[in-house]
Design an enzyme around this catalytic site. Structure first.
Site, PDB file in Angstrom:
ATOM      1  N   ASP A  10      29.753  35.576  69.688  1.00  0.00           N
ATOM      2  CA  ASP A  10      30.042  36.362  68.485  1.00  0.00           C
ATOM      3  C   ASP A  10      28.865  36.223  67.528  1.00  0.00           C
ATOM      4  O   ASP A  10      28.048  35.311  67.662  1.00  0.00           O
ATOM      5  CB  ASP A  10      31.331  35.869  67.812  1.00  0.00           C
ATOM      6  CG  ASP A  10      31.723  36.745  66.620  1.00  0.00           C
ATOM      7  OD1 ASP A  10      32.030  37.926  66.840  1.00  0.00           O
ATOM      8  OD2 ASP A  10      31.693  36.268  65.475  1.00  0.00           O
ATOM      9  N   SER A  11      28.827  37.109  66.540  1.00  0.00           N
ATOM     10  CA  SER A  11      27.780  37.013  65.522  1.00  0.00           C
ATOM     11  C   SER A  11      27.953  35.732  64.696  1.00  0.00           C
ATOM     12  O   SER A  11      27.007  35.312  64.039  1.00  0.00           O
ATOM     13  CB  SER A  11      27.839  38.232  64.606  1.00  0.00           C
ATOM     14  OG  SER A  11      29.090  38.255  63.953  1.00  0.00           O
ATOM     15  N   CYS A  73      32.979  40.125  70.101  1.00  0.00           N
ATOM     16  CA  CYS A  73      32.494  40.705  68.851  1.00  0.00           C
ATOM     17  C   CYS A  73      32.571  42.216  69.039  1.00  0.00           C
ATOM     18  O   CYS A  73      31.956  42.759  69.975  1.00  0.00           O
ATOM     19  CB  CYS A  73      31.052  40.266  68.632  1.00  0.00           C
ATOM     20  SG  CYS A  73      30.248  41.035  67.210  1.00  0.00           S
ATOM     21  N   ASN A  74      33.327  42.859  68.187  1.00  0.00           N
ATOM     22  CA  ASN A  74      33.477  44.313  68.328  1.00  0.00           C
ATOM     23  C   ASN A  74      32.160  45.035  68.073  1.00  0.00           C
ATOM     24  O   ASN A  74      31.852  46.030  68.725  1.00  0.00           O
ATOM     25  CB  ASN A  74      34.530  44.815  67.355  1.00  0.00           C
ATOM     26  CG  ASN A  74      35.929  44.386  67.758  1.00  0.00           C
ATOM     27  OD1 ASN A  74      36.593  45.066  68.520  1.00  0.00           O
ATOM     28  ND2 ASN A  74      36.371  43.231  67.276  1.00  0.00           N
ATOM     29  N   GLU A 158      32.231  34.207  56.736  1.00  0.00           N
ATOM     30  CA  GLU A 158      31.008  33.452  57.047  1.00  0.00           C
ATOM     31  C   GLU A 158      30.651  32.490  55.914  1.00  0.00           C
ATOM     32  O   GLU A 158      30.105  31.418  56.143  1.00  0.00           O
ATOM     33  CB  GLU A 158      29.836  34.416  57.316  1.00  0.00           C
ATOM     34  CG  GLU A 158      29.902  35.112  58.662  1.00  0.00           C
ATOM     35  CD  GLU A 158      29.720  34.165  59.855  1.00  0.00           C
ATOM     36  OE1 GLU A 158      28.834  33.301  59.817  1.00  0.00           O
ATOM     37  OE2 GLU A 158      30.499  34.277  60.831  1.00  0.00           O
ATOM     38  N   CYS A 192      37.887  43.566  64.259  1.00  0.00           N
ATOM     39  CA  CYS A 192      36.739  42.683  64.048  1.00  0.00           C
ATOM     40  C   CYS A 192      37.291  41.278  64.233  1.00  0.00           C
ATOM     41  O   CYS A 192      38.333  40.933  63.660  1.00  0.00           O
ATOM     42  CB  CYS A 192      36.168  42.845  62.647  1.00  0.00           C
ATOM     43  SG  CYS A 192      34.951  41.569  62.243  1.00  0.00           S
ATOM     44  N   HIS A 194      36.434  38.510  63.206  1.00  0.00           N
ATOM     45  CA  HIS A 194      36.481  37.646  62.012  1.00  0.00           C
ATOM     46  C   HIS A 194      37.792  37.829  61.231  1.00  0.00           C
ATOM     47  O   HIS A 194      38.225  36.917  60.533  1.00  0.00           O
ATOM     48  CB  HIS A 194      35.340  37.984  61.046  1.00  0.00           C
ATOM     49  CG  HIS A 194      34.012  37.374  61.405  1.00  0.00           C
ATOM     50  ND1 HIS A 194      33.312  37.735  62.530  1.00  0.00           N
ATOM     51  CD2 HIS A 194      33.256  36.433  60.778  1.00  0.00           C
ATOM     52  CE1 HIS A 194      32.175  37.048  62.569  1.00  0.00           C
ATOM     53  NE2 HIS A 194      32.121  36.254  61.514  1.00  0.00           N
TER      54      HIS A 194
END
Ligand code: DGL
Length: 273
Positions: A10-11, A73-74, A158, A192, A194
């Site tokens: 993932d990011s 991660c979309n 984040e 998403c 997250h």
């Protein structure tokens, strides 16, 4: 080094919401998680940049012995997956596989909605790619899909800014907006990875009659089915029930964040891509 782990990318932190469900469902495998926290968010970045970053990550997973990598991660699934599968994999590693999260989600989302009106909440990148509109249309042509980009939500996660001023407003604004676009929506998809970390607040600002769907359980189930159907890949996955975490950002932040979320202590390693 883990023995032939399944890679989960993932990011940043978001893929942990997927990994958690995968590990609960399939605890026997080894998993290698990597979050590109130093370069998150991916949502506002161009197609080329997300593709470059994601390909770098995939190559790193391969160098660590992964035969199967999940883009949890979309944004990466929307912007990089197809090119990697069609252009890069055949030359780079024809026996390895890279899977995303959009298609397995689109395959089942229609089963959640009675009104046949679904809302998709995602990053700018996922929304503008139109991937969900196209994929859901293939499986459920009778469903009306509305989308809303929520650019503030990933930075909230984040930066661990859950309780900062403005956070509640940023969440409520987008929920109000999507339900105004289509008041018949009875199912909101958190597209998403997250966003499930904001679930409590999202629930608080969503009418009770509207279901909120996170992807973790869906992806875990679809991975189980995939491994059953592809013994040639399944046999290449190590089964010692071990987990390792890597981040391109601060390992201390990662460990604090992850322990909370995962319900167990985590000691991550730093990686430079
Ligand atoms: N969590 C990722 C997703 O599912 C991307 C978040 C971001 O880096 O913008 O889209």
């Amino acid at each position: 080094m883990l023995n032939k782990p399944i890679g989960v990318f993932d990011s940043g932190y978001g893929g942990l919401t997927i990994l958690k469900e995968i590990v609960e469902r399939l605890p026997q495998y080894n998993y290698l998680y990597m979050g590109d926290n130093a370069r998150a968010p991916y949502g506002p970045r161009s197609f080329e940049t997300v593709y470059d970053y994601t390909l770098e990550a995939v190559k790193w997973f391969f160098s660590q012995g992964c035969s199967l990598v999940i883009l949890a991660c979309n944004t990466a699934s929307a912007k990089a997956l197809r090119s990697i599968q069609q252009k890069d994999l055949p030359q780079l590693a024809p026996d390895k596989r890279v899977l995303g999260v959009i298609r397995p989600t689109a395959e089942v989302i229609g089963y959640y909605s009675k009104s046949r009106h679904v809302g998709v909440l995602g990053t700018q990148g996922t929304v503008s790619s139109q991937s969900y509109l196209l994929e859901i249309e293939k499986f459920f042509p009778d469903i009306a899909v509305s989308q809303e980009a929520c650019p503030e939500w990933v930075p909230i996660v984040e930066n661990n800014a859950y309780d900062q001023p403005g956070t509640d407003e940023a969440i409520q604004t987008h929920l109000d907006a999507i339900l105004q676009k289509d008041p018949q929506i009875d199912t909101l998809l958190l597209a998403c990875t997250h966003y499930p970390m904001l679930m409590e607040k999202i629930r608080q600002f969503t009418p009770e009659a509207v279901s909120i769907i996170a992807q973790g359980g869906i992806i875990a189930q679809s991975l189980e089915v995939y491994l059953q159907r592809h013994p040639e890949i399944e046999q290449q996955c190590g089964k010692d029930g071990q987990l390792e975490f890597y981040t391109t950002g601060s390992t201390q932040d990662f460990d604090n964040h992850t322990a909370n979320f995962f319900g167990r202590a985590v000691s991550s390693n730093l990686i430079q891509l």
